[in-house]
Design an enzyme around this catalytic site. Structure first.
Site, mmCIF file in Angstrom:
data_model
loop_
_atom_site.group_PDB
_atom_site.id
_atom_site.type_symbol
_atom_site.label_atom_id
_atom_site.label_comp_id
_atom_site.label_asym_id
_atom_site.label_seq_id
_atom_site.Cartn_x
_atom_site.Cartn_y
_atom_site.Cartn_z
ATOM 1 C CB ALA B 237 -0.929 -0.019 1.204
ATOM 2 C CG HIS B 238 -1.190 5.013 0.442
ATOM 3 N ND1 HIS B 238 -2.107 6.020 0.273
ATOM 4 C CD2 HIS B 238 -1.623 4.286 1.502
ATOM 5 C CE1 HIS B 238 -3.030 5.919 1.198
ATOM 6 N NE2 HIS B 238 -2.769 4.896 1.948
#
Lengths: 340, 340, 340
Positions: B237-238
């Site tokens: 994920a980011h």
């Protein structure tokens, strides 16, 4: 829209027709939604009451349930199987024909005369596409692949070099077959890549879901048996062997060199660790983790049940004390024995 | 098919050759399947008995095990590492050369002279491809990406704009780098998108598996360290940061802003929740869920073991009573104390 | 690089500006990293201390926290929402315009005048692309799809035939919508395919992550409500219905025919089995397995907590004895009662 008469459907399904032989139908629907131009079916007895109000032009039904429906009937011992067979008639065909001029096909590739190759497809050197193969738009097929007769690749499928597919396979979009297995040797802190020199070989009548990945073997091949069905986003690591007719639901991951028997069903979101051997007829329930070989057919599970988050927190905290609880229980039993 | 003599292999591996210096080999195989034109290796002592019947033209073996094999031998302290290094010699090369005319390359892109760009590739504005880069068929590379020297993208890889890859990366098919991180702010019931303005930056010698997704950062970059190895269908994920040489097996998901140390190994199908910090040298076993930061190196696990479904059902039902059981156990201990 | 003055931003955000109206900014950053040409924001009170040293040209901040920062301020009741809205200004636009000559668009397709179609895109028969639609490079759109106004497909998205997307959808790379649901009827050991004749229909303002798969329905449609947000590598099986504004994090899988209510949040790596019904406002924590319908809103969980591997092994072994432990506990209670 193509139509079929009920007598045509009865012959196709080997069903007994009770009703109007030349009644035309052009689709399938559920009991609740069916219209007069559609066929429906009763596969689960708990929906039998829906037959009374069903508007279908005909219903596939077990002879024992036939009295629930007053309209046209197709009598079959297994209505669900009848529905499955009927569904094939109503699936739309692809609109592509021949080899699209935007496809890039290597000179050395060998394509049967009736092969369909969509726009943007890239076909490598020495590839062989057998009779009736259909390759969807923007697929990439690596060098030396062989695609068996009537096999269909949907759009955006990737086959690395040397992948061999059997006949009548259906590979869905985003699937990747033949990427490198995950193999590295430690050299101090560094990882040295083990180049993956095996292939991927599928049997006949295999279906592979969207986004599913099947890695090539390290030295030997990764092998998918006849009639295997893989759902979406399944991960099959290098050197895995899947026995005939085994079916695996979405998001399940199988680690390297594990062998599954025939006629297994693995539910969704499971994990199976590497170098295991599962017998024929093993069934694993959803989100279970398999960490040891299984010699006996049967159903297997792991995990805990769902609970209200507050209750779950208390119980999960106790899980970490479980070994201590077991020891305290044992001690209580011993102390109590002194009194009896 | 290229051949190597055993003396060439001994020099390449820095191994001691015992046997015929000019014996030619052209492949690798397992001990069981190896033919006279192939090299094999003994990496796991439990297979030592297979050496007696091994048909390989030569075997890579630890000096202590050399007496088990009568044929040609390449003596190495770490035969598995020798096998890894040797595997590189036998990996097939891509058949594409130069920039395929069907590729769409922006005018402002800057490509080194020896870059290979396959058919159907799309390269955006201001992209830079360094020396020895190879881009497989139908890849899409967004604007302002930089791809380091010798990095290879297999077919059908997607890089969003502004992704920066180090040298000698290998990105497998279906991987997507730089898609938007999953960020929204609530506005009543509605979700307002937080546009993801950071990037993705990888170090050198990174391998990323098929179907793996690495999201771009919200404001800062998502960062993948040197020598990191990601298997298939991993989700990063980011704003995640992965330390150097950390390896993550298939289908593991790491939530936003979590930082992993160096030299970690995360097994398959794990979950790691967001905003955590894992120390160097943390090892997580298959399908574990990490919900808190880990300060000490070591092995960590969650979940329950696999069991027969009937037994599991009974035990899983008791899990929901575990807190009550613990309280009852405590009460029993207190009551029994009255008697002692 | 486009600049905005603070008074422009104040108007855009409907915020109260405290500071220099014509101060120009051209980006967003975190409190720690922000430069004078950037705006930052304080969304979480635990970072309030970072305001003192923050180098941002302006900060979005709640009025109650405004005194922590001496520079320009944009006062808002919900600074996080302000950040989300502001982020839209700084997102880069695609560099493609019009219909790229390498795209293959069927004659019968109907494209609004301002549609953007990237290189290598394949658009099937009778497709309709409404105003402002943007299709990224190498996407494949099957026959009879409809894409609503302002909807954007990133590169390498696949829509099977007959997929209907609402307005302002954003579909990320590698996503596959409309592949066949996983449906087969047993015929002895063999599996007979149930052709999937339904479709996929999304509402407005839907975002679908990279590598996410949404299967078409068996007979009815798979339906995704308005404002639904799906992260990467989510798997939505056939006939699932997702209620409006429900958000699902990465790697979660939902099995066939399950219905989720509105405003649910499902964390990452969860599994939800088939034919369930979840109420509005259900929240499921990471890696939980949902195997029964949920009638009440609230938070739900399953699984065990993470532990040191050695301790976990002992506790997991006891889990398999849990039913026996409960029975022994019961017996102890009964025996002790004899003494009291």
């Amino acid at each position: 829209m193509r139509h079929w008469t009920l007598v045509e459907l009865a012959q196709y399904l080997d069903a007994e027709l009770v009703g109007a032989a030349d009644y035309p139908v052009s689709g399938i629907s559920t009991l609740v939604a069916a219209q007069p131009h559609q066929v429906s079916f009763l596969a689960n007895m708990k929906y039998a009451s829906q037959l009374a109000d069903c508007g279908a032009g005909a219903v596939i039904v077990h002879p024992d349930q036939a009295h629930h429906f007053v309209g046209n009937k197709l009598l079959l011992a297994n209505p669900y199987l009848g529905y499955a067979k009927l569904s094939a008639l109503f699936a739309p065909a692809t609109s592509y024909q021949g080899i699209h001029p935007s496809a890039v096909v290597a000179q050395s590739a060998s394509l049967a005369a009736d092969v369909v190759v969509g726009p943007g497809v890239v076909i490598g050197e020495h590839v062989r596409l057998d009779k009736g193969v259909s390759i969807g738009p923007n697929c990439v097929i690596g060098d030396h692949c062989i695609v068996g007769a009537q096999t269909c690749l949907a759009a955006n499928v990737t086959l690395y070099h040397g992948v061999i597919l059997g006949q009548r396979n259906l590979i869905h979009s985003g699937a990747v077959l033949g990427a490198d297995g995950f193999g590295f040797a430690k050299d101090g802190v560094d990882w040295v890549k083990i180049h993956q020199l095996g292939g991927v070989v599928t049997g006949d009548d295999v279906e592979i879901g969207a986004g599913t990945t099947i890695d090539r073997g390290a030295l030997d091949d990764t092998r998918i048996g006849n009639g295997v069905k893989l759902d979406n986003q399944v991960q099959i690591a290098h050197n895995v062997v899947l026995g005939d007719y085994t079916a695996i639901a979405g998001c399940t991951a199988i680690a390297g060199s594990t062998i599954l028997g025939k006629n297994c069903t693995i539910a969704g979101a499971c994990g199976i660790t590497g170098h295991l051997h599962l017998a024929d007829g093993v069934h694993v329930t959803a989100m279970s983790l398999v960490t040891h070989s299984i010699k006996e057919p049967g159903a297997y599970s792991s995990g805990t049940g769902l609970d209200d988050n507050h209750k779950w927190r208390r119980n999960a905290a106790r899980f970490k004390q479980l070994d201590q609880m077991a020891k305290r229980l044992k001690q209580l039993e011993q102390e109590l024995q002194k009194f009896t």
